[in-house]
Write a protein that holds these residues in place. Structure first.
Motif, PDB file in Angstrom:
ATOM      1  N   GLY A 178      58.866  52.194  28.747  1.00  0.00           N
ATOM      2  CA  GLY A 178      58.116  53.237  29.425  1.00  0.00           C
ATOM      3  C   GLY A 178      56.622  53.173  29.239  1.00  0.00           C
ATOM      4  N   SER A 179      56.146  52.251  28.438  1.00  0.00           N
ATOM      5  CA  SER A 179      54.698  52.147  28.222  1.00  0.00           C
ATOM      6  C   SER A 179      54.031  51.606  29.489  1.00  0.00           C
ATOM      7  CB  SER A 179      54.386  51.247  27.025  1.00  0.00           C
ATOM      8  OG  SER A 179      54.930  49.960  27.234  1.00  0.00           O
ATOM      9  N   PRO A 180      52.882  52.181  29.887  1.00  0.00           N
ATOM     10  CA  PRO A 180      52.222  51.747  31.124  1.00  0.00           C
ATOM     11  C   PRO A 180      51.547  50.396  30.985  1.00  0.00           C
ATOM     12  CG  PRO A 180      50.887  53.383  29.995  1.00  0.00           C
ATOM     13  CD  PRO A 180      52.159  53.285  29.222  1.00  0.00           C
ATOM     14  N   VAL A 181      51.447  49.716  32.101  1.00  0.00           N
ATOM     15  CA  VAL A 181      50.703  48.463  32.173  1.00  0.00           C
ATOM     16  C   VAL A 181      49.566  48.676  33.172  1.00  0.00           C
ATOM     17  CG1 VAL A 181      50.773  46.022  32.789  1.00  0.00           C
ATOM     18  CG2 VAL A 181      52.763  47.098  31.681  1.00  0.00           C
ATOM     19  N   GLY A 182      48.349  48.625  32.679  1.00  0.00           N
ATOM     20  CA  GLY A 182      47.200  48.841  33.566  1.00  0.00           C
ATOM     21  C   GLY A 182      47.136  50.257  34.130  1.00  0.00           C
ATOM     22  N   LYS A 183      46.654  50.360  35.356  1.00  0.00           N
ATOM     23  CA  LYS A 183      46.448  51.651  36.019  1.00  0.00           C
ATOM     24  C   LYS A 183      47.330  51.756  37.269  1.00  0.00           C
ATOM     25  CE  LYS A 183      41.607  51.848  34.551  1.00  0.00           C
ATOM     26  NZ  LYS A 183      40.190  51.949  35.021  1.00  0.00           N
TER      27      LYS A 183
END
Length: 239
Positions: A155-160
């Motif tokens: 669930g960790s975001p990658v970029g925007k």
């Protein structure tokens, strides 16, 4: 005293009495005339009062007429109410109702499947079709931009999140089993000095107009050059 003298005395007295009576009658007549002359003014007063009463009645009738006229203008408020009722038929209201109908008819995460199609690479650009398919039992509609982010499995975001590219597009009607797609866009590594993001594992998506999210495998999609865009949905699947 002689008979002649007595007779003359009586005649003078009678004449004097007659003159006094005439004078009294004249005075009475004058007084009656004055009273009669003044009385009509008294009699005129009731007449004036009656006329005033009639005038008041007439004025009341006129006032009543004015109130009726004002009342005749008051229906403008009723007309406004009627106008308000008529507003249900004006285009703005119809469009508003259409929006509500569209909202109830919108394709949602619950009745669609999602997948990321094969990449299309050319002239330093990389594009992926993000495909929505109606898996429900009735037709639904998609319109506008999806919300798209890249994440890892934890669930960790990658970029925007992706930025919007192009116009909002039109409504796409999907019958059961039909698909629509939006296009994700980035650039090849080395096209820009901006470093690439880490490779993602999932694409996290909010369908247009939906508050429920969907995910699909990202095919290892990696954004480079700081460029990550998404278009509005279009008909078809593009692979």
């Amino acid at each position: 005293m002689s008979l002649t003298t007595q007779t003359l005395g009586r005649g003078r007295r009678v004449a004097a009495g007659s003159l006094i009576a005439v004078a009294a009658l004249t005075l009475t007549a004058c007084q009656d005339g004055t009273g009669a002359a003044s009385r009509p003014s008294s009699a005129a007063a009731p007449a004036t009062s009656q006329e005033a009463g009639s005038g008041a009645k007439a004025s009341g009738s006129t006032t009543g007429g004015t109130q009726q006229s004002a009342g005749g203008e008051r229906p403008s408020a009723n007309s406004a109410s009627a106008g308000s009722k008529a507003k249900g038929n004006v285009p703005g209201t119809t469009e508003s109702r259409a929006s509500v109908m569209t909202a109830s008819d919108r394709c949602t995460a619950a009745n669609m499947s999602l997948r990321l199609g094969a990449s299309d690479i050319g002239a330093g650009n990389i594009r992926y079709p993000l495909v929505f398919t109606n898996k429900g039992k009735k037709a639904c509609t998609l319109r506008g931009f999806p919300g798209v982010s890249l994440i890892q499995r934890d669930g960790s975001p990658v970029g925007k999140p992706a930025t919007r590219e192009g116009g909002p597009g039109g409504a796409v009607r999907l019958q059961p089993g039909q698909s629509a797609h939006a296009v994700l866009h980035t650039v090849n590594e080395g096209v820009s000095d901006t470093p690439c993001w880490s490779r993602s594992q999932l694409v996290f998506v909010y369908p247009p107009g939906s508050k429920e999210s969907m995910t699909t495998g990202s095919r290892g999609l990696r954004v480079c050059g700081g460029r990550f865009d998404v278009t509005a949905v279009q008909a078809g699947s593009l692979g």
